[in-house]
Design an enzyme around this catalytic site. Structure first.
Site, PDB file in Angstrom:
ATOM      1  N   GLY A 276      39.821  27.896  28.751  1.00 35.79           N
ATOM      2  CA  GLY A 276      38.745  27.940  27.772  1.00 35.79           C
ATOM      3  C   GLY A 276      37.749  26.820  27.849  1.00 35.79           C
ATOM      4  N   PRO A 319      42.014  27.007  33.979  1.00 35.18           N
ATOM      5  CA  PRO A 319      40.565  27.174  34.035  1.00 35.18           C
ATOM      6  C   PRO A 319      40.180  28.433  34.805  1.00 35.18           C
ATOM      7  CG  PRO A 319      41.269  25.554  35.641  1.00 35.18           C
ATOM      8  CD  PRO A 319      42.492  25.923  34.849  1.00 35.18           C
ATOM      9  N   GLY A 320      39.263  29.184  34.269  1.00 35.28           N
ATOM     10  CA  GLY A 320      38.726  30.353  34.965  1.00 35.28           C
ATOM     11  C   GLY A 320      37.228  30.229  35.055  1.00 35.28           C
ATOM     12  N   ARG A 321      36.579  30.360  33.892  1.00 37.11           N
ATOM     13  CA  ARG A 321      35.126  30.206  33.810  1.00 37.11           C
ATOM     14  C   ARG A 321      34.668  28.867  34.376  1.00 37.11           C
ATOM     15  NH1 ARG A 321      31.961  31.802  29.033  1.00 37.11           N
ATOM     16  NH2 ARG A 321      33.983  32.035  28.013  1.00 37.11           N
ATOM     17  N   ARG A 362      27.807  40.320  28.512  1.00 44.17           N
ATOM     18  CA  ARG A 362      28.085  39.185  27.645  1.00 44.17           C
ATOM     19  C   ARG A 362      26.979  38.906  26.631  1.00 44.17           C
ATOM     20  NH1 ARG A 362      28.279  34.641  29.251  1.00 44.17           N
ATOM     21  NH2 ARG A 362      29.912  33.842  27.881  1.00 44.17           N
ATOM     22  N   TYR A 366      28.543  38.940  23.107  1.00 43.14           N
ATOM     23  CA  TYR A 366      28.727  37.629  22.484  1.00 43.14           C
ATOM     24  C   TYR A 366      27.427  36.943  22.081  1.00 43.14           C
ATOM     25  CZ  TYR A 366      33.187  37.936  25.102  1.00 43.14           C
ATOM     26  OH  TYR A 366      34.374  38.323  25.627  1.00 43.14           O
ATOM     27  N   CYS A 393      19.932  52.688  28.431  1.00 42.95           N
ATOM     28  CA  CYS A 393      19.396  53.316  27.221  1.00 42.95           C
ATOM     29  C   CYS A 393      20.034  52.722  25.965  1.00 42.95           C
ATOM     30  CB  CYS A 393      19.614  54.822  27.288  1.00 42.95           C
ATOM     31  SG  CYS A 393      18.630  55.624  28.557  1.00 42.95           S
ATOM     32  N   GLU A 394      19.847  51.444  25.798  1.00 47.68           N
ATOM     33  CA  GLU A 394      20.327  50.703  24.632  1.00 47.68           C
ATOM     34  C   GLU A 394      19.314  49.619  24.305  1.00 47.68           C
ATOM     35  OE1 GLU A 394      23.134  51.063  22.864  1.00 47.68           O
ATOM     36  OE2 GLU A 394      24.148  52.569  24.104  1.00 47.68           O
ATOM     37  N   TYR A 423      33.173  36.702  33.974  1.00 46.99           N
ATOM     38  CA  TYR A 423      33.112  37.804  33.023  1.00 46.99           C
ATOM     39  C   TYR A 423      31.856  38.660  33.155  1.00 46.99           C
ATOM     40  CZ  TYR A 423      36.817  34.942  31.166  1.00 46.99           C
ATOM     41  OH  TYR A 423      37.956  34.188  31.055  1.00 46.99           O
TER      42      TYR A 423
END
Length: 471
Positions: A276, A319-321, A362, A366, A393-394, A423
């Protein structure tokens, strides 16, 4: 509180607009090294990545496409393994995973954190050493547990009493003792978006400390002959810039370790503090270095262990991100430019690109913030406050909500968005039947496709064409 601490409330790239995004930058063509991959630069106004001109990458591989700075991701992985002796570092594959990246992670000496059978399959296909794999997930199936135990994964983080029973039965079938960690919900409210805060009580992960479930889960593991209790796990959320949450989490996890020792005479071998850790998405984001973070976490745990008279266990992080996030950029081609007059007579410029929420959900999910730049040329035109939107179409199909771009951006220009490694491709979809983009690794002037672009044939290959009603 660390130098990066902020008042309570969501901040930093995942939620509220950063005030600096609305301030006119000194140079709209500038590349902030805190945000972009290490090899990104401008050469005669054109963006370069890994020694290759971005327009050349776009011509060869098309747009939208994600480009990985391989030297950058290797350096970030190495910065964790070299930061502090005694830490185990597991790359969180959910951020982005493919066989090539799994091999890079293995080359750099990290472990790998997977949370589904699919991620485990990728790891094993890459011949990742199974003893360096840990398995997460709040609803692991019997099949997934069987595959993990059979493969010989290093450890499984258990998340429910149902799972403890399932795993004990599976491990017994293979006549082995499976090493496990118990995931603990510590009741810490991380200062992040509610969807990615994972340590408060009202959520699906882990065993609660408050109601005693965590201690009962440890006891259930200790009672299972086919399971080896190895330690405790805590994860408080994602995109975190301050360490106060980790301090509280460590205090509570170590207190539980002390209670386990006092009641059962069992020494906790490992404490995993999760992942995180935040990265810089926009100007003003100021994450600590891996060395600073690991030293701080180590100091916190040492103090807490001393307070209960317990030796310091092995520490691990996920750790990833923080490893893959800054190492990738996404390149789009501009399709349309539209000025919209708002109430009060002000104007908003909409620049539409050939991707959108199918390759980066994202912003919609978010309200994440990103940094964007013109990639195929520099410009001296007056900057215009711009919203980068996708082709879906959003109305919520937004890539970059507010950014400054030169006033002469036009169809055919290339835009590069920074810090899209985490992500984005891993959460990509085929919404509106749009094929997912490729991932291309670039290093020392050579570009290699590591995940190919999907085609319409790929989409149709899943479509059986069978009618539910007989003809």
């Amino acid at each position: 509180m660390s130098r990066n601490a902020h008042p309570a409330g969501p901040r930093h790239g995942d939620v509220l607009p950063n005030a600096q995004q609305s301030a006119l930058p000194d140079d709209v063509n500038a590349i902030d090294p805190a945000i972009w991959p290490t090899t990104v630069a401008r050469v005669d106004g054109t963006l370069v990545l890994g020694g290759v001109l971005v327009p050349e990458l776009a011509r060869t591989h098309g747009t939208p496409a994600l480009f990985l700075d391989e030297a950058d991701v290797r350096g970030r992985a190495r910065s964790y393994t070299e930061a502090l002796a005694g830490f185990d570092v597991f790359y969180a594959g959910k951020a982005f995973l493919c066989t090539t990246l799994a091999r890079i992670v293995a080359d750099e000496g990290l472990g790998l954190d997977v949370c589904t059978g699919g991620e485990l399959a990728v790891a094993l296909a890459a011949q990742f050493p199974p003893e360096r794999i840990e398995v997460h997930g709040n609803n692991k199936s019997v099949d997934e547990l069987t595959r993990a135990v059979e493969a010989g994964v290093g450890q499984i983080i258990v998340d429910s009493f149902d799972e403890i029973g399932r795993l004990a039965a599976v491990a017994a079938t293979f006549q082995r003792q499976q090493r496990v960690l118990v995931r603990v919900t510590v009741g810490v409210e991380a200062h992040t978006h509610e969807f990615i805060a994972t340590a408060h009580e009202d959520q699906k992960f882990g065993f609660s400390l408050r109601d005693g479930s965590a201690l009962r889960a440890v006891e259930a593991v200790l009672d299972a002959p086919s399971l080896q209790f190895a330690g405790l796990h805590s994860h408080i959320g994602s995109q975190i810039f301050e360490t106060t949450g980790f301090e509280v989490a460590a205090h509570r996890v170590v207190a539980l370790a002390g209670a386990i020792r006092d009641k059962h005479g069992v020494v906790v071998d490992e404490i995993n503090l999760g992942g995180g850790l935040g990265i810089a998405y926009v100007t003003g984001d100021d994450p600590e270095s891996p060395k600073q973070t690991l030293e701080r976490l180590n100091g916190i745990v040492e103090l807490e262990c001393a307070s209960v008279g317990m030796r310091v266990p092995k520490l691990s992080v996920e750790p990833g991100r923080a490893i893959i996030g800054p190492s990738m950029i996404t390149v789009y081609e501009v399709g349309t430019v539209k000025d919209v007059t708002l109430d009060g007579g002000t104007t908003r410029r909409y620049v539409s690109v050939d991707g959108g929420m199918s390759d980066n959900i994202r912003t919609a999910l978010y309200d994440a913030q990103y940094t964007c730049t013109l990639a195929n040329r520099a410009s001296v035109e007056t900057p215009v406050l711009t919203r980068i939107v996708g082709k879906h179409c959003e109305s919520g199909d937004v890539v970059v909500r507010d950014t400054w771009l030169p006033g002469d951006v036009r169809p055919g220009d290339l835009l590069a968005v920074a810090a899209t490694g985490a992500y984005c491709r891993s959460m990509a979809s085929n919404y509106n039947h749009v094929p997912r983009p490729p991932v291309v690794s670039v290093v020392d002037g050579v570009a290699t496709v590591i995940v190919r672009r999907e085609t319409e044939d790929d989409l149709l290959a899943l479509d059986t064409g069978v009618s539910a009603v007989p003809a």
